[in-house]
Design a protein around this motif. Sequence first.
Motif, PDB file in Angstrom:
ATOM      1  N   UNK A  73     -10.415 -29.882 -13.357  1.00  0.00           N
ATOM      2  CA  UNK A  73      -9.324 -29.079 -13.957  1.00  0.00           C
ATOM      3  C   UNK A  73      -8.104 -29.844 -14.335  1.00  0.00           C
ATOM      4  N   UNK A  74      -7.506 -29.405 -15.362  1.00  0.00           N
ATOM      5  CA  UNK A  74      -6.386 -30.117 -16.019  1.00  0.00           C
ATOM      6  C   UNK A  74      -5.253 -30.445 -15.104  1.00  0.00           C
ATOM      7  N   UNK A  75      -5.079 -31.732 -14.591  1.00  0.00           N
ATOM      8  CA  UNK A  75      -4.028 -31.867 -13.851  1.00  0.00           C
ATOM      9  C   UNK A  75      -2.614 -32.472 -14.174  1.00  0.00           C
ATOM     10  N   UNK A 147      -4.360 -23.996 -17.670  1.00  0.00           N
ATOM     11  CA  UNK A 147      -3.130 -25.131 -17.397  1.00  0.00           C
ATOM     12  C   UNK A 147      -2.752 -24.703 -15.939  1.00  0.00           C
ATOM     13  N   UNK A 148      -3.410 -23.917 -14.973  1.00  0.00           N
ATOM     14  CA  UNK A 148      -2.714 -23.556 -13.918  1.00  0.00           C
ATOM     15  C   UNK A 148      -3.085 -24.422 -12.761  1.00  0.00           C
ATOM     16  N   UNK A 149      -3.566 -25.449 -12.914  1.00  0.00           N
ATOM     17  CA  UNK A 149      -3.577 -26.713 -11.836  1.00  0.00           C
ATOM     18  C   UNK A 149      -2.701 -27.923 -12.434  1.00  0.00           C
ATOM     19  N   UNK A 150      -1.961 -27.646 -13.410  1.00  0.00           N
ATOM     20  CA  UNK A 150      -1.324 -28.891 -13.899  1.00  0.00           C
ATOM     21  C   UNK A 150      -0.296 -29.374 -12.928  1.00  0.00           C
ATOM     22  N   UNK A 151      -0.233 -30.450 -12.349  1.00  0.00           N
ATOM     23  CA  UNK A 151       0.474 -31.020 -11.248  1.00  0.00           C
ATOM     24  C   UNK A 151       1.809 -31.936 -12.120  1.00  0.00           C
ATOM     25  N   UNK A 152       1.694 -32.296 -13.255  1.00  0.00           N
ATOM     26  CA  UNK A 152       2.415 -33.198 -13.847  1.00  0.00           C
ATOM     27  C   UNK A 152       2.736 -32.845 -15.293  1.00  0.00           C
ATOM     28  N   UNK A 153       3.724 -32.556 -15.829  1.00  0.00           N
ATOM     29  CA  UNK A 153       4.146 -32.164 -17.124  1.00  0.00           C
ATOM     30  C   UNK A 153       4.847 -33.389 -17.953  1.00  0.00           C
ATOM     31  N   UNK A 154       4.515 -33.952 -19.033  1.00  0.00           N
ATOM     32  CA  UNK A 154       5.152 -35.094 -19.844  1.00  0.00           C
ATOM     33  C   UNK A 154       5.700 -34.509 -21.130  1.00  0.00           C
ATOM     34  N   UNK A 178       1.975 -23.876 -13.672  1.00  0.00           N
ATOM     35  CA  UNK A 178       2.505 -23.507 -12.331  1.00  0.00           C
ATOM     36  C   UNK A 178       3.837 -23.757 -12.335  1.00  0.00           C
ATOM     37  N   UNK A 179       4.525 -23.005 -11.715  1.00  0.00           N
ATOM     38  CA  UNK A 179       6.150 -23.399 -11.477  1.00  0.00           C
ATOM     39  C   UNK A 179       6.245 -24.672 -10.785  1.00  0.00           C
TER      40      UNK A 179
END
Length: 215
Positions: A73-75, A147-154, A178-179
């Motif tokens: 999953x996209x993290x 994108x609901x498993x994204x942990x870090x956004x850059x 995710x918020x």
Amino acid sequence: MTFESLGLNPALAHACAQAGFTTPSPIQVAAIPPLLRGQDVLGLAPTGSGKTAAFVLPLLQRLLAGHPGGFRRVRVLVLAPTRELAAQVGDVFLRLAPSSDRPLKVAVLYGGVSINPQMLRLRGGADIVVATPGRLLDLLDRNAVRLDAVQSLVLDEADRLLDLGFAAERERVLLALPTRRQNLLFSATFPPEVQALADELLHEAVRVEAESQLE
Ligand code: ADP
Ligand code: MG
């Protein structure tokens, strides 16, 4: 100063050496420790100061530490302003990723080329997505990426992202995430629009700045 003294594991420090990085640059020294702790970071440093590795290295370490089994999953999601910059960031992830029996997969997504191969690529799963905002929205509209498993956004080169209209696209991208997540914003300049974006996006962020470029 060494990469290991910043908290990076020996495999990543070795990857830096292999890439020809002997010592961390000032923005890397400042940004890597809070990034490794999972904090939000606002990173400001001139072009050519090594901002890419400043986020790639700690994000790789966190990905490799937490790696779940099963389907990828996209993290990590990196948004970059142009095709060239997105491709460069994707290359840095691949170059600095330590070899492993479960190599991380990076999908680089940008417009101006056919969307079908990108959709096919995403079907195989990705751990890291590096994208320009417009193409990412096209792919979201087609349900080709989750994108609901994204942990870090850059947001990389955030000043240029805003020049290219990211203000309008921001909301739709953020809605797909995710918020609860780590937010990172890197920029060479800090005009009021970037400040406003940072105020909106970052929570209890550590602000790190470096004046000097790489020697
Ligand atoms: P920025 O995003 O700040 O403009 P980049 O991340 O593109 O800068 O890095 C600029 C150049 O510096 C790249 O060629 C990169 O490989 C190189 N570089 C990055 N970190 C180091 C380092 N610690 N030592 C030597 N070269 C580095
Ligand atoms: Mg950069």
